[in-house]
Design a protein around this motif. Structure first.
Motif, short mmCIF file in Angstrom:
data_model
loop_
_atom_site.label_atom_id
_atom_site.label_comp_id
_atom_site.label_asym_id
_atom_site.label_seq_id
_atom_site.Cartn_x
_atom_site.Cartn_y
_atom_site.Cartn_z
N ILE A 44 8.87 2.82 -11.07
CA ILE A 44 8.94 2.81 -12.53
C ILE A 44 7.98 1.77 -13.11
N LEU A 45 7.92 0.60 -12.46
CA LEU A 45 6.97 -0.43 -12.89
C LEU A 45 5.53 0.06 -12.74
N ASP A 46 5.24 0.76 -11.63
CA ASP A 46 3.90 1.30 -11.42
C ASP A 46 3.56 2.38 -12.44
N ILE A 47 4.55 3.17 -12.82
CA ILE A 47 4.33 4.23 -13.83
C ILE A 47 4.02 3.60 -15.18
N PHE A 48 4.78 2.56 -15.53
CA PHE A 48 4.52 1.86 -16.78
C PHE A 48 3.08 1.34 -16.81
N ASP A 49 2.66 0.71 -15.74
CA ASP A 49 1.30 0.18 -15.66
C ASP A 49 0.27 1.31 -15.74
N TYR A 50 0.55 2.42 -15.11
CA TYR A 50 -0.38 3.56 -15.10
C TYR A 50 -0.55 4.13 -16.51
N CYS A 51 0.55 4.26 -17.24
CA CYS A 51 0.46 4.81 -18.60
C CYS A 51 -0.33 3.89 -19.53
N PHE A 52 -0.33 2.60 -19.25
CA PHE A 52 -1.09 1.65 -20.05
C PHE A 52 -2.46 1.37 -19.43
N PHE A 53 -3.17 2.47 -19.13
CA PHE A 53 -4.62 2.45 -18.86
C PHE A 53 -5.03 1.81 -17.53
N ALA A 54 -4.17 1.83 -16.52
CA ALA A 54 -4.56 1.27 -15.23
C ALA A 54 -5.78 2.02 -14.68
N SER A 55 -6.71 1.25 -14.12
CA SER A 55 -7.91 1.87 -13.55
C SER A 55 -7.69 2.27 -12.09
N ARG A 56 -6.57 1.86 -11.53
CA ARG A 56 -6.13 2.31 -10.21
C ARG A 56 -4.61 2.30 -10.21
N HIS A 57 -4.00 3.01 -9.30
CA HIS A 57 -2.55 3.12 -9.35
C HIS A 57 -1.92 2.84 -7.99
N ARG A 58 -0.59 2.55 -8.06
CA ARG A 58 0.17 2.28 -6.84
C ARG A 58 1.39 3.21 -6.75
N ILE A 59 1.38 4.29 -7.51
CA ILE A 59 2.49 5.24 -7.47
C ILE A 59 2.47 5.96 -6.12
N SER A 60 3.62 6.02 -5.51
CA SER A 60 3.72 6.65 -4.20
C SER A 60 3.32 8.12 -4.28
N GLU A 61 2.40 8.53 -3.42
CA GLU A 61 1.97 9.93 -3.41
C GLU A 61 3.08 10.82 -2.86
N SER A 62 3.75 10.31 -1.83
CA SER A 62 4.83 11.07 -1.22
C SER A 62 6.03 11.10 -2.16
#
Length: 626
Positions: A41-59
């Motif tokens: 959820i923390l990674d999703i929040f960061d992703y929605c706010f323009f992250a240039s790379r992500h840490r959301i689990s692919e699996s």
């Protein structure tokens, strides 16, 4: 600034939508077992706010999700922003935005570009597009725009750093974020203001222009000196050729050489001949003046001599006046005698006058004789003929060299007519009129206030800190770290355990947000995401039991147990929400944990969002990264 997250949305590939809802002015807890997607959820929040790379689990998570989105409240506005799920490690540039908080039932369609969305949200965060990075680094250039993302460093405490002994802010392993923190810290916490930054930037620009002008002024003077040094040789040669008369004055020598170059077509003798004529004519005029003044002086001397002789011839008048009884008198005798006496007196008076005419005329004659002597010397210095060069080629070479030097002088002296002094004075005046607050003094004041604020948190949690409960807050402004100082000393303690480091992280972030709210901060949103602060004590088992929890019959002091420390941290968060509300402010905390809800029973500001156990997870019915 007002801000809170209302809900998190995942548009799944199955066509369903996964939603988590949060409340403002609460500690919103998502608790449960590991590998259920809490940290994602923390990674999703960061992703929605323009992250240039992500840490959301692919699996499990990313492979089952089409879009991620947030519904947020910002300064009485309601927005929805969503971003298409990344493809593998590649982030998406597709964004959806609704200015009224509309949530699409199906997967959104991109309707806005990232730069436009950044500008829109940046305005709500009080980020002026004119505010730039004040000093550069290896990854952030001076003058680049300040990003909204930099201020989000104050809104997260991830599980990676909550027990870290050296790092207190997330993303410090990323060079851009590491360089951004010291560059935006003062703005974020209220040490500095946008207005003051703009003034400081303007002053820096003016000071840069001032330094450039001062350097140009020095360079101009150096070039002039260098040229006039070169000019001496050229002038000396020109004199030896009879092309100019003297080099007593550098500016006059330049003008003479320039005239010589302009007139080079008229022949080698033109200047000498004309100068010879000019000097001869001037000699004639001076000599005429000298002759006239000398003649005048001679006539004046003769006039005075005649007056003296006349006075002598009238001396018998006095004898006649004394012996008039013995004189044969006519009817007009006394009248004639009286008039003669009057004339004699007038002559005596005229002769006795101290008239400076003699000395003035003499000085003038002396000055003119000096001019005549100088002109005669100059005339003698001129060559008697134009055959001063071996040939015409030599003449034109010399004139060409002189022309080149004069042109070079004109280029290097191009700004000679510019009034550097006036420009410099004007810039100094503008700099003096700019009132820029000293950042250094405000930094010291901020550090002092922050330490006072944090000390209150230390006092309320001193039992959980054990031996360090009486220690003092010691914020390191330069390193952006919180330490504990032994009372009445300057000694900084190494607090050791991960439990103490966890509390230091909570103390620092709560203290920072309290000051930001008190200062009416508009750049840092009043919310905080904390990921599993209980990691130093808590196991990952489904029941959420403490690792060190012992049977009651062992009569262990509860204040020293890990359960008590966790409860102390929970009360700290609860108290912070109450304190923010008491200030008339809003604040939201989102907490991811393993602990059982029973541990925050009785705390008024806690809200259970969901428990991720027994098949319930971020992606329902699956197990994902924790």
């Amino acid at each position: 600034m007002k801000f809170h997250v209302e809900s998190l949305h995942l548009w799944l590939a199955s066509g369903e939508t996964r939603t988590l809802s949060f409340l403002p002015n609460k500690v919103n807890v998502i608790t449960g077992a590991s590998h259920t997607g809490k940290t994602a959820i923390l990674d999703i929040f960061d992703y929605c706010f323009f992250a240039s790379r992500h840490r959301i689990s692919e699996s499990i998570i990313n492979e089952n999700t089409l879009w991620y989105g947030l519904k947020i409240h910002v300064n009485d506005k309601v927005y929805t922003l969503a971003r298409r799920a990344p493809s593998g490690t590649t982030v998406s540039s597709d964004y959806y935005f609704s200015s009224i908080g509309e949530i699409p039932e199906k997967a959104p369609k991109a309707n806005i570009q990232e730069p436009a969305l950044k500008v829109l949200l940046g305005a709500d965060f009080g980020i002026d597009q004119d505010v730039r990075i004040p000093f550069g680094g290896q990854y952030l250039q001076t003058g680049s725009r300040i990003s909204l993302r930099y201020f989000l460093l104050f809104n997260t405490i991830s599980q990676d750093i909550i027990t870290h002994s050296e790092q207190f802010f997330d993303k410090q392993d990323q060079p851009r974020s590491r360089e951004a923190l010291p560059r935006i810290f003062d703005i974020a916490v209220g040490i500095d203001t946008v207005e003051n930054i703009l003034k400081r930037d303007k002053r820096a620009q003016l000071e840069k222009r001032l330094a450039r002008l001062q350097k140009q002024l020095v360079k101009r003077d150096e070039n002039r000196e260098a040229f006039y040094g070169e000019l001496a040789e050229t002038t000396s040669r020109a004199m030896s050729y009879g092309l100019i008369a003297d080099n007593s004055d550098a500016e006059h020598a330049v003008a003479t050489l320039q005239r010589m170059v302009v007139e080079r077509e008229t022949g080698p003798e033109s200047f000498v001949s004309r100068r010879h004529e000019e000097i001869s004519a001037e000699l004639y005029r001076v000599s005429r003046k000298i002759k006239g003044l000398r003649k005048f002086l001679g006539e004046y001397t003769k006039h005075k001599e005649v007056l003296s002789e006349t006075a002598d011839s009238l001396k018998p008048i006095s004898s006649l006046r004394s012996n008039h009884a013995d004189t044969v008198r006519t009817s007009v005798f006394f009248e004639i005698l009286e008039r003669l006496e009057e004339g004699l007196q007038e002559i005596k008076t005229e002769i006795s006058k101290k008239n400076p005419l003699d000395s003035n005329v003499g000085e003038l004659i002396k000055e003119l004789e000096g001019q005549r002597e100088q002109l005669q010397g100059e005339l003698q210095a001129l060559p008697s003929s134009g055959a001063i060069f071996e040939n015409e080629k030599e003449r034109y070479i010399f004139i060409g060299e002189t022309k080149a030097k004069l042109e070079l002088f004109a280029e290097t002296n191009g700004n000679s007519s510019r009034n550097f002094e006036a420009d410099i004075a004007n810039l100094e005046k503008q700099i003096g009129e700019l009132t820029v607050l000293s950042a250094e003094e405000r930094q010291k004041h901020f550090t002092s206030v922050l330490d006072e604020t944090i000390q209150e948190y230390i006092s309320s949690a001193k039992v959980a800190l054990g031996n360090y409960g009486q220690y003092r807050s010691a914020f390191d402004y330069k390193e952006k770290k919180l330490h504990l100082r032994k009372p009445k000393t300057a000694f900084i303690e190494n607090v050791g355990s991960s439990s103490n480091h966890m509390f230091l992280h909570l103390f620092l972030f709560l203290g920072l947000h309290e000051i930001i709210m008190a200062n009416g901060g508009q750049h840092v949103a009043p919310f905080l995401i904390i990921d599993q602060f209980s990691r130093p004590y808590w196991g990952d088992d489904e029941n959420g039991s403490a690792k060190s929890e012992q049977p009651a019959e062992q009569d262990r002091d509860v204040n020293e147990s890990d359960v008590a420390k966790v409860h102390t941290a929970l009360k700290l968060l609860d108290h912070f929400i109450s304190q923010a509300n008491g200030m008339g402010k809003e604040f939201q905390i989102i907490l991811f944990e393993h602990i059982n809800p029973k541990y925050w029973e009785g705390l008024e500001n806690f809200h259970l969002v969901e428990i991720f156990r027994d098949g319930n997870a971020l992606i329902q019915g699956t197990q994902a990264s924790s």
